[in-house]
Design a protein around this motif. Structure first.
Motif, PDB file in Angstrom:
ATOM      1  N   VAL A 509       0.858  -1.168   0.024  1.00 57.39           N
ATOM      2  CA  VAL A 509       0.003   0.034   0.080  1.00 57.39           C
ATOM      3  C   VAL A 509       0.691   1.277   0.073  1.00 57.39           C
ATOM      4  CG1 VAL A 509      -1.852   1.271   1.083  1.00 57.39           C
ATOM      5  CG2 VAL A 509      -1.643  -1.204   1.432  1.00 57.39           C
ATOM      6  N   THR A 510       0.776   1.999  -1.106  1.00 58.24           N
ATOM      7  CA  THR A 510       1.748   3.072  -1.146  1.00 58.24           C
ATOM      8  C   THR A 510       1.182   4.480  -1.543  1.00 58.24           C
ATOM      9  OG1 THR A 510       1.945   2.573  -3.680  1.00 58.24           O
ATOM     10  CG2 THR A 510       3.704   1.766  -1.880  1.00 58.24           C
ATOM     11  N   SER A 511      -0.300   4.590  -1.837  1.00 55.34           N
ATOM     12  CA  SER A 511      -0.756   5.531  -2.206  1.00 55.34           C
ATOM     13  C   SER A 511      -2.328   5.837  -1.391  1.00 55.34           C
ATOM     14  CB  SER A 511      -1.223   5.652  -3.893  1.00 55.34           C
ATOM     15  OG  SER A 511      -1.830   4.718  -4.042  1.00 55.34           O
ATOM     16  N   PHE A 512      -2.916   7.132  -1.480  1.00 52.37           N
ATOM     17  CA  PHE A 512      -3.804   7.249  -0.644  1.00 52.37           C
ATOM     18  C   PHE A 512      -4.801   8.142  -1.320  1.00 52.37           C
ATOM     19  CE2 PHE A 512      -0.943  10.256   0.797  1.00 52.37           C
ATOM     20  CZ  PHE A 512      -1.407  11.440   1.082  1.00 52.37           C
ATOM     21  N   ILE A 513      -6.084   8.055  -1.070  1.00 51.21           N
ATOM     22  CA  ILE A 513      -7.243   9.238  -1.026  1.00 51.21           C
ATOM     23  C   ILE A 513      -7.673   9.639   0.013  1.00 51.21           C
ATOM     24  CG2 ILE A 513      -7.822   8.527  -3.515  1.00 51.21           C
ATOM     25  CD1 ILE A 513      -9.856   6.796  -2.504  1.00 51.21           C
ATOM     26  N   LEU A 514      -8.435  10.866  -0.075  1.00 53.67           N
ATOM     27  CA  LEU A 514      -8.995  11.627   1.141  1.00 53.67           C
ATOM     28  C   LEU A 514     -10.426  11.168   1.080  1.00 53.67           C
ATOM     29  CD1 LEU A 514      -7.191  14.960   0.959  1.00 53.67           C
ATOM     30  CD2 LEU A 514      -6.479  13.054   2.202  1.00 53.67           C
ATOM     31  N   SER A 515     -11.077  11.287   2.440  1.00 58.58           N
ATOM     32  CA  SER A 515     -12.455  11.112   2.767  1.00 58.58           C
ATOM     33  C   SER A 515     -12.478  12.055   4.038  1.00 58.58           C
ATOM     34  CB  SER A 515     -13.062   9.791   2.942  1.00 58.58           C
ATOM     35  OG  SER A 515     -12.614   9.204   4.200  1.00 58.58           O
ATOM     36  N   GLY A 516     -13.969  12.461   4.139  1.00 62.18           N
ATOM     37  CA  GLY A 516     -14.333  12.991   5.257  1.00 62.18           C
ATOM     38  C   GLY A 516     -15.005  14.566   5.102  1.00 62.18           C
ATOM     39  N   LYS A 517     -15.046  15.489   5.953  1.00 64.11           N
ATOM     40  CA  LYS A 517     -15.746  16.827   5.598  1.00 64.11           C
ATOM     41  C   LYS A 517     -15.207  17.554   4.659  1.00 64.11           C
ATOM     42  CE  LYS A 517     -17.691  16.685  10.637  1.00 64.11           C
ATOM     43  NZ  LYS A 517     -17.747  17.323  11.632  1.00 64.11           N
ATOM     44  N   VAL A 518     -15.902  18.211   4.045  1.00 63.57           N
ATOM     45  CA  VAL A 518     -15.138  19.121   2.784  1.00 63.57           C
ATOM     46  C   VAL A 518     -14.387  20.029   3.121  1.00 63.57           C
ATOM     47  CG1 VAL A 518     -16.008  20.706   1.161  1.00 63.57           C
ATOM     48  CG2 VAL A 518     -17.496  18.928   1.566  1.00 63.57           C
ATOM     49  N   GLU A 519     -14.621  20.769   4.348  1.00 69.13           N
ATOM     50  CA  GLU A 519     -13.812  21.978   4.918  1.00 69.13           C
ATOM     51  C   GLU A 519     -12.293  21.186   5.276  1.00 69.13           C
ATOM     52  OE1 GLU A 519     -16.598  20.966   8.237  1.00 69.13           O
ATOM     53  OE2 GLU A 519     -16.575  21.253   6.117  1.00 69.13           O
ATOM     54  N   GLN A 520     -12.194  19.915   5.753  1.00 68.18           N
ATOM     55  CA  GLN A 520     -11.001  19.567   6.300  1.00 68.18           C
ATOM     56  C   GLN A 520     -10.271  18.833   5.113  1.00 68.18           C
ATOM     57  OE1 GLN A 520     -12.615  16.602   9.082  1.00 68.18           O
ATOM     58  NE2 GLN A 520     -12.281  17.971  10.809  1.00 68.18           N
ATOM     59  N   ILE A 521     -11.249  18.127   4.075  1.00 64.22           N
ATOM     60  CA  ILE A 521     -10.590  17.926   2.902  1.00 64.22           C
ATOM     61  C   ILE A 521      -9.794  18.919   2.192  1.00 64.22           C
ATOM     62  CG2 ILE A 521     -10.894  16.806   0.319  1.00 64.22           C
ATOM     63  CD1 ILE A 521     -12.902  15.046   1.766  1.00 64.22           C
ATOM     64  N   SER A 522     -10.524  20.192   2.091  1.00 61.30           N
ATOM     65  CA  SER A 522      -9.638  21.398   1.226  1.00 61.30           C
ATOM     66  C   SER A 522      -8.635  21.740   2.023  1.00 61.30           C
ATOM     67  CB  SER A 522     -10.831  22.482   1.634  1.00 61.30           C
ATOM     68  OG  SER A 522     -10.250  23.683   0.963  1.00 61.30           O
ATOM     69  N   LYS A 523      -8.549  21.898   3.311  1.00 59.75           N
ATOM     70  CA  LYS A 523      -7.407  22.131   4.048  1.00 59.75           C
ATOM     71  C   LYS A 523      -6.255  21.386   3.665  1.00 59.75           C
ATOM     72  CE  LYS A 523      -5.619  22.914   8.674  1.00 59.75           C
ATOM     73  NZ  LYS A 523      -5.811  23.165  10.305  1.00 59.75           N
ATOM     74  N   ILE A 524      -6.504  20.085   3.927  1.00 62.38           N
ATOM     75  CA  ILE A 524      -5.358  19.016   3.601  1.00 62.38           C
ATOM     76  C   ILE A 524      -4.823  19.055   2.180  1.00 62.38           C
ATOM     77  CG2 ILE A 524      -4.720  16.504   3.408  1.00 62.38           C
ATOM     78  CD1 ILE A 524      -4.676  17.794   6.389  1.00 62.38           C
ATOM     79  N   SER A 525      -6.022  19.145   1.209  1.00 63.18           N
ATOM     80  CA  SER A 525      -5.660  18.940  -0.188  1.00 63.18           C
ATOM     81  C   SER A 525      -4.838  20.271  -0.574  1.00 63.18           C
ATOM     82  CB  SER A 525      -6.899  19.325  -1.036  1.00 63.18           C
ATOM     83  OG  SER A 525      -7.885  18.026  -0.737  1.00 63.18           O
ATOM     84  N   GLU A 526      -4.879  21.631   0.082  1.00 66.34           N
ATOM     85  CA  GLU A 526      -4.233  22.661  -0.131  1.00 66.34           C
ATOM     86  C   GLU A 526      -2.808  22.326   0.517  1.00 66.34           C
ATOM     87  OE1 GLU A 526      -5.693  26.293   1.500  1.00 66.34           O
ATOM     88  OE2 GLU A 526      -7.601  26.180   0.459  1.00 66.34           O
ATOM     89  N   LEU A 527      -2.599  21.730   1.531  1.00 57.27           N
ATOM     90  CA  LEU A 527      -1.358  21.241   1.734  1.00 57.27           C
ATOM     91  C   LEU A 527      -0.393  20.416   0.880  1.00 57.27           C
ATOM     92  CD1 LEU A 527       0.727  22.273   4.396  1.00 57.27           C
ATOM     93  CD2 LEU A 527      -0.392  20.357   5.668  1.00 57.27           C
ATOM     94  N   LEU A 528      -1.425  19.321   0.756  1.00 55.56           N
ATOM     95  CA  LEU A 528      -0.813  18.463  -0.197  1.00 55.56           C
ATOM     96  C   LEU A 528      -0.394  18.812  -1.585  1.00 55.56           C
ATOM     97  CD1 LEU A 528      -3.377  15.249   0.554  1.00 55.56           C
ATOM     98  CD2 LEU A 528      -0.927  15.602   1.097  1.00 55.56           C
ATOM     99  N   SER A 529      -1.211  19.817  -2.039  1.00 54.35           N
ATOM    100  CA  SER A 529      -0.967  20.625  -3.420  1.00 54.35           C
ATOM    101  C   SER A 529       0.314  21.243  -3.503  1.00 54.35           C
ATOM    102  CB  SER A 529      -2.028  21.392  -3.688  1.00 54.35           C
ATOM    103  OG  SER A 529      -1.665  22.085  -5.144  1.00 54.35           O
ATOM    104  N   GLU A 530       0.816  21.991  -2.159  1.00 59.23           N
ATOM    105  CA  GLU A 530       2.080  22.605  -2.024  1.00 59.23           C
ATOM    106  C   GLU A 530       3.212  21.579  -1.843  1.00 59.23           C
ATOM    107  OE1 GLU A 530       4.459  25.673   1.087  1.00 59.23           O
ATOM    108  OE2 GLU A 530       1.947  25.232   1.415  1.00 59.23           O
ATOM    109  N   GLY A 531       2.744  20.542  -1.257  1.00 61.03           N
ATOM    110  CA  GLY A 531       3.582  19.285  -1.129  1.00 61.03           C
ATOM    111  C   GLY A 531       4.165  18.793  -2.463  1.00 61.03           C
ATOM    112  N   VAL A 532       3.123  18.644  -3.469  1.00 58.66           N
ATOM    113  CA  VAL A 532       3.475  18.053  -4.607  1.00 58.66           C
ATOM    114  C   VAL A 532       4.336  19.252  -5.341  1.00 58.66           C
ATOM    115  CG1 VAL A 532       2.453  17.871  -7.133  1.00 58.66           C
ATOM    116  CG2 VAL A 532       1.388  17.003  -4.825  1.00 58.66           C
ATOM    117  N   GLY A 533       4.264  20.340  -5.292  1.00 61.24           N
ATOM    118  CA  GLY A 533       5.299  21.481  -5.869  1.00 61.24           C
ATOM    119  C   GLY A 533       6.368  21.394  -5.369  1.00 61.24           C
TER     120      GLY A 533
END
Length: 631
Positions: A509-533
């Motif tokens: 298992v080496t990858s993941f997707i997100l579930s949960g509340k929209v506002e929390q997913i948005s917060k983590i997605s922004e951080l992950l997007s910066e991490g991708v960069g």
């Protein structure tokens, strides 16, 4: 081999693989430059945006377009200036300087001041190009044209008549502008140039006086992500309205082109209408990287360093059976045979090599089934077990290290193929892995061998060290570096635990997707997007949904450069779902509790069994010191 010669050879390799900079002198650049697979696309007349993370070769590719570097490449092929099809000049965006064009002082129109600053930078580089062209062609720009360029740049009362004098005037103007920007209320007089106008004036002067001889001029802009959003809009406008003989080539990290608007606020910079987008990771990295390393080996051999011709010979590899043996397969196989003693299965398996017999114990741990029953099934269904070993053999290597407290290496990462995978499209990472491997191989005062081949052990230790460097560098690279480091540490620990516990789990298992509340997913997605960069994570569209609770399409994984540090698989295999609440909690005071939740509260490996590199962060994993990730 003498001690001095050994030191010279080691120093040569360190220079070739360790000093991986596009800022080399032109002659050195010529010797080690390898044509990227996408260079033909980049050399096209139309504007291009080159997308890739730090170290993927953007700067090197743009540097190769620069007028003097291009000529050196042509000379190495037996060609000359007359064969030069274009003329590039390079502007690297300095983050500290461009972000000075921002503040609360409303007396300054920051957009106009920044446009003027960029015009000055571009014209300073074009001036250097013009001086170079005068040497190549014996042609010159008349003093009247030089005066017009100075006037367009806001250099009032320019009294010079030469390009050298114009160069000095531009430098003086840049200094005055910087002082004005830092001291808005000062009485320093600055005349602002119109957006792109002086650049066009200079380019037209070169063309009209025969210096370009019909060639296209490439304005190459590197580190575009350092521009503020309004500054990107200004340069986007330059790009959108570019006309021959001027074209733009932009280098930007993933997610770094944040603003596609132009100055009117409505018109967008679009592909393929306005520019060609080149994603480096999709442009044949493996072929390119092998050629880059092979070119350096060739230079090393030419300098008398005894290294193999082939990269695959230089980086020693291990087969699955060889690695299993090194990781202790014989010890596990012996335990299996003891358990099967006095059965027909014992005689059958005693004739099999240890690197196969141990797999019985792994499968027993996975299925929680009596060993004898599994052994008898293997005896009657050999083909089925051959397929099983093919599917799960690599995953079983991670399990082999469980309980082996004293082992320094619990999983090997070695060979050309593995290093290419760990680099994951990043040429700097690839060369750094090789450089660090050479250092380990020649450590402790070892004499230089008659032919240097890098052992699997040295490569593994190097891969671990490079991963740790990247982890620690996150804090300084990204705006939210500390938070990104915490995420990487937590997710890496989860995958580390899953790799060693086969019971009831799918392997690798080496990858993941997100579930949960929209506002929390948005917060983590922004951080992950910066991490991708910043190459902390990789992302791609999810291939399929596994539950109705999943509302985020992106599928993430740790950048593979961290694989050896966390001792997890580098391969893209299976994924799991993380509740965004757990990832938010990782950023708080109790990351260990969040990690336990991500593992569904299953028992974790004891601290004394953690690999030494993870043991450094045991305080973080145990919630005893929230500041531990800053180590």
């Amino acid at each position: 081999m003498s001690e001095n010669k050994s030191q010279d050879n080691a120093a040569t390799l360190r220079q070739l693989f360790g000093d991986n900079r596009a800022e080399w002198p032109a002659t050195s650049f010529r010797d080690v430059f390898v044509t990227p697979t996408y260079l033909t696309k980049l050399e096209a007349r139309r504007p291009c945006i080159l997308v890739g993370g730090r170290g993927t070769g953007k700067t090197t590719a743009l540097q190769s377009l620069k007028y003097d570097s291009y000529l050196e490449r042509l000379k190495s092929e037996g060609q000359s200036f007359s064969d030069q099809e274009y003329l590039g000049f390079l502007i690297r965006i300095n983050k500290n300087r461009v972000r000075s064009f921002h503040g609360r002082d409303e007396t300054l129109d920051w957009g106009k001041y920044f446009s003027h600053y960029f015009n000055l930078l571009a014209c300073a580089e074009i001036n250097n190009l013009a001086l170079w062209l005068q040497e190549q062609t014996n042609l010159s720009i008349p003093s009247s044209a030089i005066s017009s360029i100075a006037t367009d740049l806001g250099i009032i009362n320019f009294l010079g008549s030469s390009l050298q004098e114009l160069s000095a005037a531009i430098k003086d103007q840049i200094s005055k502008l910087q002082l004005k920007v830092n001291n808005p209320s000062s009485q320093i007089d600055i005349y602002l140039s119109m957006a792109e106008s002086p650049i066009r004036t200079f380019v037209d002067a070169l063309e009209e006086n025969g210096l370009t001889d019909g060639r296209t001029l490439f304005c190459c802009i590197d580190e575009y992500e350092n521009l503020l959003d309004y500054q990107q809009a200004i340069i986007n406008t330059y790009v959108k309205h570019a006309t021959p003989p001027l074209s733009y080539k932009i280098g930007v990290r993933k997610n770094g082109l944040r603003n596609r608007r132009t100055l009117d606020g409505q018109d967008l910079l679009k592909t393929p209408d306005d520019y060609l987008e080149i994603e480096i990771s999709e442009e044949g990295f493996d072929y390119f990287a092998k050629n880059v390393a092979s070119a350096r080996l060739k230079v090393a051999r030419a300098l008398g360093v005894p290294v193999p011709e082939k990269l695959s010979d230089f980086l020693q590899d291990l087969s699955l059976s060889e690695e299993a043996t090194l990781l202790g397969a014989e010890r596990i196989a012996k335990a299996a045979l003891q358990e099967l003693e006095n059965t027909a299965a014992h005689q059958y398996f005693s004739k099999k090599p240890a690197h196969l017999t141990y797999f019985l114990k792994y499968w027993q741990a996975s299925e929680n089934t009596p060993l004898l029953k599994l052994a008898e099934d293997w005896m009657t269904n050999e083909k089925e077990w051959d397929i099983r070993i093919g599917n799960y053999g690599y995953a079983s290597l991670f399990w082999l290290s469980r309980g082996n407290k004293g082992a320094r290496i619990r999983k090997y990462y070695c060979g050309e193929r593995i290093f290419l995978a760990l680099a994951s499209g990043n040429i700097r990472y690839f060369l750094e892995l090789i450089d660090c491997s050479v250092t380990y191989e020649l450590s402790d005062g070892k004499p230089f061998p008659t032919e240097l081949r890098i052992s699997p052990k040295s490569q593994t230790l190097a891969a671990r060290e490079v991963g740790e460097r990247r982890l620690n560098q996150l804090e300084g690279l990204a705006d939210h570096g500390v938070q990104l480091k915490r995420l990487v540490l937590a997710i890496g620990k989860v995958f580390f635990e899953l790799a060693r516990e086969p019971l009831g789990k799918t392997p690798e298992v080496t990858s993941f997707i997100l579930s949960g509340k929209v506002e929390q997913i948005s917060k983590i997605s922004e951080l992950l997007s910066e991490g991708v960069g910043h190459l902390a994570f990789e992302v791609e569209p999810a291939t399929k949904l596994t539950s109705k609770a999943e509302i985020r399409d992106d599928e993430y994984r740790l950048h593979r450069i961290f694989s050896a540090f966390f001792e997890i698989s580098h391969r893209k295999k299976r994924r799991m779902t993380f509740n965004s609440q757990d990832l938010v909690s990782v950023l708080g005071d109790h990351p260990g509790k969040a990690i336990s939740s991500m593992l569904e509260d299953k028992p974790q490996i004891q601290d004394e069994e953690l690999p030494e590199q993870l043991a450094l962060f045991s305080a973080f994993y145990g919630d005893t010191d929230p500041g531990a990730p800053q180590k």
